[in-house]
Design an enzyme around this catalytic site. Structure first.
Site, PDB file in Angstrom:
ATOM      1  N   VAL A 183       0.863  -1.176   0.000  1.00 15.53           N
ATOM      2  CA  VAL A 183       0.000   0.000   0.000  1.00 15.53           C
ATOM      3  C   VAL A 183       0.893   1.217   0.000  1.00 15.53           C
ATOM      4  CG1 VAL A 183      -1.996  -1.050   1.134  1.00 15.53           C
ATOM      5  CG2 VAL A 183      -0.215  -0.014   2.519  1.00 15.53           C
ATOM      6  N   SER A 184       0.404   2.323  -0.603  1.00 20.45           N
ATOM      7  CA  SER A 184       1.185   3.555  -0.585  1.00 20.45           C
ATOM      8  C   SER A 184       1.111   4.141   0.809  1.00 20.45           C
ATOM      9  CB  SER A 184       0.649   4.550  -1.617  1.00 20.45           C
ATOM     10  OG  SER A 184      -0.614   5.027  -1.208  1.00 20.45           O
ATOM     11  N   THR A 185       1.961   5.131   1.077  1.00 21.46           N
ATOM     12  CA  THR A 185       2.017   5.717   2.411  1.00 21.46           C
ATOM     13  C   THR A 185       0.723   6.433   2.779  1.00 21.46           C
ATOM     14  OG1 THR A 185       3.145   7.593   1.390  1.00 21.46           O
ATOM     15  CG2 THR A 185       4.512   5.966   2.515  1.00 21.46           C
ATOM     16  N   GLU A 199      -2.302   5.240   2.062  1.00 16.29           N
ATOM     17  CA  GLU A 199      -3.320   4.247   2.361  1.00 16.29           C
ATOM     18  C   GLU A 199      -3.092   3.662   3.751  1.00 16.29           C
ATOM     19  OE1 GLU A 199      -4.451   1.759  -1.277  1.00 16.29           O
ATOM     20  OE2 GLU A 199      -2.452   2.471  -1.754  1.00 16.29           O
TER      21      GLU A 199
END
Length: 196
Positions: A8-10, A12
């Site tokens: 997940v991106s930072t 999310e």
């Protein structure tokens, strides 16, 4: 062995949706991380997975954009997976590189995913430019009002105040004072050029 990768991106929150889907597909071990989709050097879990897989393994992801952010990056990662003697599978796009047709579909889907990201990026830029023309201020609000900032700059340029003392005086962080000074210099430079 089925080896999963979830990211997940930072911005999310959690990888649960991805890991649940991977476990439901029979994946035994999952490498998981919270990182942006930049280079593999900035994603230690991906790099660790790529060094540990071997012949007979299949790397499984929930979606292509979880493992790579560009088609070039995707092709490099797949090349490393295949060089290790392993295969690749995406649950969402139903891609399996064990067949020639699967490899072809994989490249087509990867190209479309990259194209979609570029369209989103372009629409975001156009939207931000339109908002700026309407006078909408981008970014987070400044810590001080315009009046307080102007007064702080007057005090700063008397040479009798430190950045720390100004930060205390206006109840803000020293970095806000530094940014105010930087903004002041950015505004004053064009004025000096125009006057010359």
């Amino acid at each position: 062995m089925l080896v999963g990768y979830a990211r997940v991106s930072t911005q999310e929150q959690e990888t649960h949706a991805q890991t649940d889907a991977l476990q439901a597909a029979g994946v035994g071990f999952i490498f998981s991380e919270k990182r942006s989709g930049g280079s593999t050097s900035k994603r230690p879990a991906l790099e660790e997975m790529l060094t540990k897989i071997g012949p007979g393994d299949t790397v499984v992801v929930y979606k292509l954009d979880r493992i790579a952010r560009s088609l070039k990056d995707l092709l490099i990662i797949i090349e490393r997976i295949e060089a290790a003697g392993a295969q690749f599978r995406s649950l969402t796009e139903h891609i399996d590189t064990r067949s020639p047709a699967g490899r072809m579909i994989f490249q087509i889907v990867g190209a479309f995913a990259e194209f979609e990201r570029e369209l989103i990026r372009e629409r975001t830029k156009v939207g931000m430019a339109a908002a700026a023309r309407r006078g909408v201020k981008m970014g987070r609000p400044t810590a001080m009002s315009e009046e307080d900032e102007a007064e702080a700059m007057r005090l700063w340029f008397t040479g009798q105040h430190t950045k720390s003392s100004l930060a205390r005086r206006y109840g803000t962080h020293i970095s806000s004072i530094k940014r105010a000074i930087k903004r002041y210099h950015a505004r004053i430079q064009p004025d000096l050029l125009n006057a010359a």
